[in-house]
Motif scaffolding. Sequence first.
Motif: not given
Lengths: 397, 213
Positions: A50-70
């Motif tokens: 485990g490095s000292d780097y971490l890649v993060i993103q937001k959890q994808v929910t069904t609603l996000d499919s309609f609003n990718p900007e979120s």
Amino acid sequence: MRKVLLKSQRPLQLIVAMLGALAGVFMLLFSIQVYLDLSAALNAREDLLGSDYLVIQKQVTTLDSFNPESLGFGTNEIDDIRHMNFVEEVGVFESSRFQVFAAITGLPGSREIYTEAYFEAVPDRFLDVVTGDWQWKEGDERVPVILPAAYLDAFNFGFGPSQGLPPLTEKAFKLLTLKIRIRGNSDVFFNGKIVGFSDRINTILVPLDFLRYSNLNFQTRQPTSPSRLILAVTDLSHPGIARMMEEKGYDTNQENLKGSRVKTILLVVLVLFLFIGGVIVVLSILTFIQYGQILISRVNYELRVLLLMGYDHTKLANHYLGYVMIWLAIIFLSAIGLLYLAEIELLKYLKEYELSTQPGISLYVWLAAFGLILVYTAINAWSIRINLRRLAKNLQG
Amino acid sequence: MHIELNQALPLPMRDESFSPESLWKRSAILESGNDHLILAPSGTGKTSLLSFLFGMRNDYQGSILMDNKEVKTISIAEWALIRRERISIVMQDMRLIPTLTVEDNLNLKNNLKKMYRENDIRDMLSRLGLQEKWKQKAGTLSIGQQQRVSIVRSLLQPYELLMLDEPFSHIDEENIRLASELIVEQTRKKGANILMVSLGLDYNMKFNQQHRL
């Protein structure tokens, strides 16, 4: 003199006291050595646990499919993350805003793999692949590309067997040609060159300069907020990370955090080992003191006679200390000998996990051994002197 | 060695009564250059007096000065030096190490200053009839033999004062004569003096001063 001073020596008691001291000293020195070896090995290949780097993103929910900007990170949100106390630096993933087609050629049997693709880029300092080939300037036809390390496995153990292709080594992969076609207002071609495989970043990376140039010249969509961030953090096991991930609903490559947990557990085990070693050392020092006291009390009469003859109590104490030093020499030489053997085994073990470190006993371990010898000697010298002084002051018995 | 006693009295004996001539009741100077005999009935503290003068005890009231220094204030390092170079003693209970041979017992003393060679020490033992006991463990000797070994041991060092605490209590007359001759001869050679405490006998040794407890 030896006949008098060690008259009532009990060899079994001495052996038990010495074995106890040996166990404690060995455990203490060995845990320091293991800690130093592992730290050196892990610093050399940080990613394994485990490095000292971490890649993060937001959890994808069904609603996000309609609003990718979120799914994008806003400027304020990035600033908030940057100010977290465990975050050293934040890198933003930039994505390609045009259509990319890539073809891998030069495979055995003149086979070609053709696919639609995408590019991303992060600032160079976040990369775990260090190569001199990682640069691009306007006018270059050759574009360096870093693929996810997982892709190599997917090819060799998934795609390759299913298509009747033989497995390829990392080196062989780098020799393949990657033809890139960018579809903007008109098609533009580049020659991709695979320069490495990243364990840290799971995407197709190109130099930031190339991505910005391409987006400027070939983009078919407007810029959006970045959907992934790479964080340089002080320590992956920092509890603040897990809290942030949960509170903000972020997602990450779980393996990384698992690795960090392994590192933490390893450290806890080492500290525990160090602690137990320390306790045994303290107990063995007490045993030695007690052994010395028993030895002195058993020859109480003889010592009084010697003191009445005119022997100096400090000289008698030094005689005893001389014996203690011989015992300590045996203990520490045995401990160092055992440590050498253990170190050889440890290096073999580390090698199995492709971890390497400097062979031999570390300077810090020598210093710790020296310090322990001093502590043992000082405490024993003090105890023996006190006992003999007490005796010299009460010669009547 | 100049010794001065001023109303010195062992603390455990402070409630006991002594005659006005007793050393415990008056001031007295045990001058250097003289041999002293202290006559004391049993239980009057003769061993206590030697213990004070040899740094083994300091539970006394009044004052005991040794070369103008209160003996209570002498450090344990100074006592070690005094015992090596200035005062030797033959104790009533001998204080030999029973598990060691006569040779080892005597060498432990002689090794401190290395005053005598082995032959000299063997000669002294022979004079007291112990020539055959060189390799025998001290614990296996009779009390009288142990007393003679401890007398020889006390002579194996330089001293200014030799203190004798009932040194001949278990020795026959002939051996008392031989032992006292050896003691006087060695003491004269060293230019030293003798301080003997005894129940009542002087064992034909000549003393310049006599005291009572």
